[in-house]
Design a protein around this motif. Sequence first.
Motif, PDB file in Angstrom:
ATOM      1  N   VAL A 271      30.190  41.695  29.480  1.00  0.00           N
ATOM      2  CA  VAL A 271      29.769  41.631  30.875  1.00  0.00           C
ATOM      3  C   VAL A 271      30.002  40.237  31.446  1.00  0.00           C
ATOM      4  N   ARG A 272      30.578  39.377  30.653  1.00  0.00           N
ATOM      5  CA  ARG A 272      30.893  38.022  31.111  1.00  0.00           C
ATOM      6  C   ARG A 272      32.397  37.822  31.066  1.00  0.00           C
ATOM      7  N   PHE A 273      32.911  37.136  32.041  1.00  0.00           N
ATOM      8  CA  PHE A 273      34.344  36.944  32.171  1.00  0.00           C
ATOM      9  C   PHE A 273      34.668  35.459  32.206  1.00  0.00           C
ATOM     10  N   SER A 274      35.858  35.135  31.748  1.00  0.00           N
ATOM     11  CA  SER A 274      36.267  33.730  31.807  1.00  0.00           C
ATOM     12  C   SER A 274      36.457  33.332  33.268  1.00  0.00           C
ATOM     13  N   ARG A 275      36.351  32.082  33.526  1.00  0.00           N
ATOM     14  CA  ARG A 275      36.427  31.587  34.910  1.00  0.00           C
ATOM     15  C   ARG A 275      37.779  31.852  35.562  1.00  0.00           C
ATOM     16  N   ASN A 276      38.838  31.962  34.777  1.00  0.00           N
ATOM     17  CA  ASN A 276      40.157  32.131  35.393  1.00  0.00           C
ATOM     18  C   ASN A 276      40.409  33.542  35.934  1.00  0.00           C
TER      19      ASN A 276
END
Length: 120
Positions: free
Chosen positions: A17-22
């Motif tokens: 449920v978390r994604f990298s900033r890019n």
Amino acid sequence: MHRFDEGLPSTFEGWSVRFSRNVRPPKTYPELGLLGSDHGVELYTLSAWCKQFLRREFGTGLTVRDWLSYPEQLFLLVTSGGVFRDDLGELTALRDRMAYFPRDVWLYKLAAQWGRIAEE
């Protein structure tokens, strides 16, 4: 929002449920509906979701112009997929209103398609 961030697990049923900033828009774009965190979970009221993704509210019945001016994919976006919880019944009511074309609209669309076939 910070409490939500702290209590949110990193995965749900094996999905992150978390994604990298890019891959997420910058936090400086509140008009995109992002709540200023790095996870992929967003909360909306039905009214806010309609404004964000459909560009208008559908609180009342749809007019013939509405049915003919929106692409069919929009109605599919609203009516398809599982609903896991709808305590107030608002989403179910919206999905029921958009489930299928009214008879007059359906006949018009049918006639238009037969007109295209006749041209061939």
